[in-house]
Design an enzyme around this catalytic site. Structure first.
Site, PDB file in Angstrom:
ATOM      1  N   LYS A 293       0.866  -1.188   0.000  1.00 59.09           N
ATOM      2  CA  LYS A 293       0.000   0.000   0.000  1.00 59.09           C
ATOM      3  C   LYS A 293       0.901   1.236   0.000  1.00 59.09           C
ATOM      4  O   LYS A 293       1.518   1.570   1.002  1.00 59.09           O
ATOM      5  CB  LYS A 293      -0.886   0.039   1.241  1.00 59.09           C
ATOM      6  CG  LYS A 293      -1.920   1.155   1.131  1.00 59.09           C
ATOM      7  CD  LYS A 293      -2.260   1.813   2.445  1.00 59.09           C
ATOM      8  CE  LYS A 293      -1.471   3.037   2.765  1.00 59.09           C
ATOM      9  NZ  LYS A 293      -1.597   4.189   1.881  1.00 59.09           N
TER      10      LYS A 293
ATOM     11  N   GLU B 181      10.442   1.992  10.265  1.00 59.71           N
ATOM     12  CA  GLU B 181      11.436   3.028   9.952  1.00 59.71           C
ATOM     13  C   GLU B 181      10.719   4.348  10.068  1.00 59.71           C
ATOM     14  O   GLU B 181       9.817   4.634   9.280  1.00 59.71           O
ATOM     15  CB  GLU B 181      11.974   2.864   8.522  1.00 59.71           C
ATOM     16  CG  GLU B 181      12.746   1.595   8.266  1.00 59.71           C
ATOM     17  CD  GLU B 181      14.049   1.524   9.021  1.00 59.71           C
ATOM     18  OE1 GLU B 181      14.548   2.563   9.501  1.00 59.71           O
ATOM     19  OE2 GLU B 181      14.577   0.406   9.157  1.00 59.71           O
TER      20      GLU B 181
ATOM     21  N   GLU C  50      10.782  16.588  14.740  1.00 57.62           N
ATOM     22  CA  GLU C  50      10.970  16.481  13.287  1.00 57.62           C
ATOM     23  C   GLU C  50      10.081  17.509  12.586  1.00 57.62           C
ATOM     24  O   GLU C  50       8.890  17.614  12.891  1.00 57.62           O
ATOM     25  CB  GLU C  50      10.598  15.080  12.816  1.00 57.62           C
ATOM     26  CG  GLU C  50      10.874  14.878  11.336  1.00 57.62           C
ATOM     27  CD  GLU C  50      10.529  13.468  10.847  1.00 57.62           C
ATOM     28  OE1 GLU C  50       9.365  13.063  10.993  1.00 57.62           O
ATOM     29  OE2 GLU C  50      11.431  12.796  10.312  1.00 57.62           O
TER      30      GLU C  50
ATOM     31  N   GLY D 174       7.388   5.471   7.795  1.00 57.05           N
ATOM     32  CA  GLY D 174       6.524   6.642   7.881  1.00 57.05           C
ATOM     33  C   GLY D 174       6.788   7.378   9.175  1.00 57.05           C
ATOM     34  O   GLY D 174       7.872   7.260   9.756  1.00 57.05           O
ATOM     35  N   SER D 175       5.797   8.111   9.624  1.00 57.09           N
ATOM     36  CA  SER D 175       6.001   8.951  10.804  1.00 57.09           C
ATOM     37  C   SER D 175       6.000   8.121  12.086  1.00 57.09           C
ATOM     38  O   SER D 175       5.428   7.031  12.136  1.00 57.09           O
ATOM     39  CB  SER D 175       4.895  10.000  10.876  1.00 57.09           C
ATOM     40  OG  SER D 175       3.658   9.354  11.034  1.00 57.09           O
TER      41      SER D 175
ATOM     42  N   GLY E 118       3.603   5.039  13.183  1.00 57.46           N
ATOM     43  CA  GLY E 118       4.346   3.833  13.575  1.00 57.46           C
ATOM     44  C   GLY E 118       3.877   3.283  14.915  1.00 57.46           C
ATOM     45  O   GLY E 118       3.815   2.066  15.105  1.00 57.46           O
TER      46      GLY E 118
ATOM     47  N   CYS F  23      14.000  11.499   5.505  1.00 59.01           N
ATOM     48  CA  CYS F  23      14.117  11.039   6.898  1.00 59.01           C
ATOM     49  C   CYS F  23      15.519  11.327   7.414  1.00 59.01           C
ATOM     50  O   CYS F  23      15.721  11.487   8.608  1.00 59.01           O
ATOM     51  CB  CYS F  23      13.797   9.565   6.995  1.00 59.01           C
ATOM     52  SG  CYS F  23      14.646   8.587   5.780  1.00 59.01           S
TER      53      CYS F  23
HETATM   54  P1  NAD Z   1       2.748   8.655   7.467  1.00 55.90           P
HETATM   55  O1  NAD Z   1       3.056   7.984   8.759  1.00 55.90           O
HETATM   56  O2  NAD Z   1       1.719   9.705   7.446  1.00 55.90           O
HETATM   57  O3  NAD Z   1       2.298   7.572   6.384  1.00 55.90           O
HETATM   58  C1  NAD Z   1       3.094   6.466   6.025  1.00 55.90           C
HETATM   59  C2  NAD Z   1       2.206   5.373   5.441  1.00 55.90           C
HETATM   60  O4  NAD Z   1       1.375   4.849   6.481  1.00 55.90           O
HETATM   61  C3  NAD Z   1       1.265   5.865   4.350  1.00 55.90           C
HETATM   62  O5  NAD Z   1       1.181   4.891   3.329  1.00 55.90           O
HETATM   63  C4  NAD Z   1      -0.048   5.998   5.092  1.00 55.90           C
HETATM   64  O6  NAD Z   1      -1.168   5.911   4.245  1.00 55.90           O
HETATM   65  C5  NAD Z   1       0.021   4.808   6.046  1.00 55.90           C
HETATM   66  N1  NAD Z   1      -0.852   4.903   7.225  1.00 55.90           N
HETATM   67  C6  NAD Z   1      -1.302   6.018   7.854  1.00 55.90           C
HETATM   68  N2  NAD Z   1      -2.092   5.661   8.909  1.00 55.90           N
HETATM   69  C7  NAD Z   1      -2.125   4.314   8.951  1.00 55.90           C
HETATM   70  C8  NAD Z   1      -2.780   3.359   9.801  1.00 55.90           C
HETATM   71  N3  NAD Z   1      -3.528   3.740  10.832  1.00 55.90           N
HETATM   72  N4  NAD Z   1      -2.588   2.045   9.562  1.00 55.90           N
HETATM   73  C9  NAD Z   1      -1.811   1.646   8.531  1.00 55.90           C
HETATM   74  N5  NAD Z   1      -1.196   2.494   7.677  1.00 55.90           N
HETATM   75  C10 NAD Z   1      -1.341   3.822   7.890  1.00 55.90           C
HETATM   76  O7  NAD Z   1       4.149   9.198   6.924  1.00 55.90           O
HETATM   77  P2  NAD Z   1       4.420  10.097   5.632  1.00 55.90           P
HETATM   78  O8  NAD Z   1       3.928  11.479   5.913  1.00 55.90           O
HETATM   79  O9  NAD Z   1       3.955   9.391   4.412  1.00 55.90           O
HETATM   80  O10 NAD Z   1       6.023  10.095   5.565  1.00 55.90           O
HETATM   81  C11 NAD Z   1       6.821  10.990   6.279  1.00 55.90           C
HETATM   82  C12 NAD Z   1       7.427  10.332   7.499  1.00 55.90           C
HETATM   83  O11 NAD Z   1       8.133   9.170   7.112  1.00 55.90           O
HETATM   84  C13 NAD Z   1       8.439  11.193   8.215  1.00 55.90           C
HETATM   85  O12 NAD Z   1       8.217  11.139   9.612  1.00 55.90           O
HETATM   86  C14 NAD Z   1       9.779  10.552   7.893  1.00 55.90           C
HETATM   87  O13 NAD Z   1      10.774  10.750   8.845  1.00 55.90           O
HETATM   88  C15 NAD Z   1       9.392   9.135   7.765  1.00 55.90           C
HETATM   89  N6  NAD Z   1      10.368   8.417   6.956  1.00 55.90           N
HETATM   90  C16 NAD Z   1      11.245   7.590   7.596  1.00 55.90           C
HETATM   91  C17 NAD Z   1      12.215   6.897   6.867  1.00 55.90           C
HETATM   92  C18 NAD Z   1      13.180   5.983   7.565  1.00 55.90           C
HETATM   93  O14 NAD Z   1      13.737   5.130   6.904  1.00 55.90           O
HETATM   94  N7  NAD Z   1      13.412   6.117   8.862  1.00 55.90           N
HETATM   95  C19 NAD Z   1      12.265   7.057   5.477  1.00 55.90           C
HETATM   96  C20 NAD Z   1      11.360   7.908   4.856  1.00 55.90           C
HETATM   97  C21 NAD Z   1      10.404   8.577   5.604  1.00 55.90           C
END
Ligand code: NAD
Length: 495
Positions: free
Chosen positions: A174, A249, A384, A227-228, A232, A283
């Site tokens: 997804k 991550e 962040e 993601g965030s 997470g 990130c």
């Molecule tokens: P996000 O957490 O908003 O979304 C990430 C993914 O999770 C999306 O596909 C989203 O649709 C899905 N999601 C959201 N709510 C969910 C739920 N309740 N259940 C399951 N899936 C759900 O993050 P974003 O805004 O897309 O990305 C930015 C963040 O990602 C930043 O915090 C950044 O630091 C982090 N990031 C980390 C790394 C790493 O390797 N550490 C790499 C890239 C980005």
């Protein structure tokens, strides 16, 4: 008419039964990029069923042969790199050089994991007993659910998909709703390379519905999430409730130390790239600069001069160095943190505004922004931001600088600029992050070393390199006794 993209389930591109769609507009100018079918839990169920069935044969398909599919996919990615990069800039916003890099990461990862198909090493070791043979082998886990963010639309899906596939797992992915197209292209290429039906499935839609359905599904024993930190945590709870294997991550608050013995030109150039590349939405972006007081003013002068010369605009245009932010909401977060920084008493030395005029008014642009004389506990030094904002924190003693680097909840990437080898080794010893650079900025990981962070950035797993295989496989220890008699380990003597 913009293209309409569908889910890919069991080898067929199909619309969601919901009949609903969502659209994505170019963050640089608001033009419609594409329309997507909006998936539901029912689509996830169908995709998981397909992946479960496909797992029965994919796990037995020899790993070197799985590798051949991946090699072919890597070659197709290479052939189409330029088109894929252009499409990505249009949808995600980062400049063309960087989207080329994003596709290149996917190419590198696909070749790398294709090669792993001929390795996939385990151990063979001597038994304590006669006439007994033993070894360990990697086994796939089943259906793997992948949930990805928007900032690396092809690289991150490839980091997850390729190790999962080479190990013999099947996949339901997804992607983030801002950038589904790049992940769809990756799946199309795998299809063209000959991946069997059901082995890779993609369901488009929201995290709350499609992502959550993956989390709740009993036949998805493994989830890989990037993601965030906030999302997470939700995912972590859902995974625990279902006893799923999980890799997380998440966020970062990455720091560069500029010591008094640093090459300041190099440090400044690296900081500008780390802080304002991808408009600060990596990130591993440089978010804090911990600078020795004796060189602070000189560094500020260089950074201000560099930031002034950065060209902001549509990343598809030649010479543009800073694209838009991915969305209105993401830019609003930047605006919010600039206000917080000012209120906290940090010294704004350049930027601080939404970028306007000159064709920028229809996009989500923000000026590169630098705060000076920030103290380590301010919110702009702790949280962040994920936008083009960097904070300079002065120090006098290098041990203190290390403690500032470590004094945040995250632990993804850090860097030190020093010409003194002893200081470099002290940094290696005392900085507690998953990634550390000496005389290079905080971004620029290569795909054959482990990638990930400590503390609130992750949960102890790593992506990339052979570390990724550890996540996507289970070890089986196999003992073969050909003595024809009962040999009790730890009890019977050797005779
Ligand atoms: P996000 O957490 O908003 O979304 C990430 C993914 O999770 C999306 O596909 C989203 O649709 C899905 N999601 C959201 N709510 C969910 C739920 N309740 N259940 C399951 N899936 C759900 O993050 P974003 O805004 O897309 O990305 C930015 C963040 O990602 C930043 O915090 C950044 O630091 C982090 N990031 C980390 C790394 C790493 O390797 N550490 C790499 C890239 C980005």
């Amino acid at each position: 008419m913009a293209d309409m993209f569908k889910n890919y389930i069991n080898g067929i591109w199909k619309e969601s039964a919901s009949g609903e769609t969502f659209e994505r507009r170019n963050p640089a100018n608001g033009e419609l990029v594409a329309t997507y079918t909006k998936g539901t839990a029912a689509d996830v169920n169908e995709a998981v069923d397909a992946a479960n069935t496909a797992f029965k044969s994919w796990r037995l398909y020899p790993a070197p042969k799985r590798g051949e599919v991946l090699f072919k996919a890597a070659r197709l990615l290479e052939d189409r790199k330029e088109d894929l990069a252009r499409e990505m800039t249009e949808e995600m916003g980062k400049v063309l050089d960087e989207t080329r890099g994003d596709v290149q990461e996917a190419i590198d990862m696909t070749y790398y994991m294709a090669g792993e198909g001929r390795r996939m090493f385990g151990d063979t070791v001597q038994s304590e007993m006669k006439n007994k043979f033993q070894m360990s082998v990697r086994k796939p886990l089943g259906v793997v659910g992948l949930i990805t963010p928007w900032n690396f639309p092809m690289a991150i899906p490839s980091w997850k998909m390729m190790p999962a596939l080479i190990a013999g797992n099947t996949v339901v992915i997804k992607p983030a709703s801002f950038v589904p197209r790049s992940t769809i292209r990756l799946v199309e290429i795998l299809e063209e390379a000959g991946i069997p039906a059901g082995v890779v499935n993609i369901v488009l839609g929201t995290g709350g519905e499609v992502g959550d359905a993956l989390m709740q599904h009993p036949d998805v024993p493994v989830i890989s999430f990037t993601g965030s930190t906030e999302t997470g945590k939700t995912i972590s709870l859902a995974a625990a409730a279902h006893n799923k294997r999980l890799t997380l991550e998440m966020g970062g608050k990455n720091a560069v130390i500029v010591n008094d013995d640093a090459n300041l030109d190099l440090a400044a150039e690296s900081i500008l790239w780390g802080a304002f590349g991808t408009t600060g939405q990596r990130c591993t972006a440089t978010s804090r600069v911990i600078v020795h007081k004796s060189v602070q003013q000189e560094l500020v002068n260089r950074l201000v001069k560099g930031a002034q010369s950065l060209k902001i605009g549509n990343g598809l245009e030649a010479g543009i160095q800073v694209g838009p932010q991915v969305s209105e909401g993401q830019r609003a977060t930047t605006v919010k943190y600039v206000e917080i920084g000012k209120r906290e008493g940090a010294e704004l030395v350049i930027g601080g505004n939404i970028a306007t005029g000159d064709g920028l008014d229809n996009g989500w642009f923000h000026e590169p922004t630098i705060f000076n004389n920030v103290s380590r506990d301010m919110r702009i030094a702790q949280e962040e931001i994920f936008g083009p904002v960097v904070s300079l924190i002065p120090f006098e003693d290098l041990d203190d600088a290390f403690s500032i680097v470590n004094g945040v909840q995250y632990g993804l990437s850090a860097a030190i600029f020093t010409q003194n080898v002893n200081n470099a080794f002290r940094a290696m010893q005392d900085i507690y992050t998953g990634i550390l650079y000496i005389n290079a900025g905080t971004t620029g990981a290569e795909i054959h070393l482990p990638f990930g962070g400590t503390k609130a950035t992750g949960n102890g797993h790593r992506e990339a390199g052979t570390a990724a295989l550890d996540f996507y496989t289970e070890w089986q220890a196999i003992y073969v006794d050909y003595s024809g008699k009962l040999q009790r380990a730890q009890i019977d003597p050797v005779n």
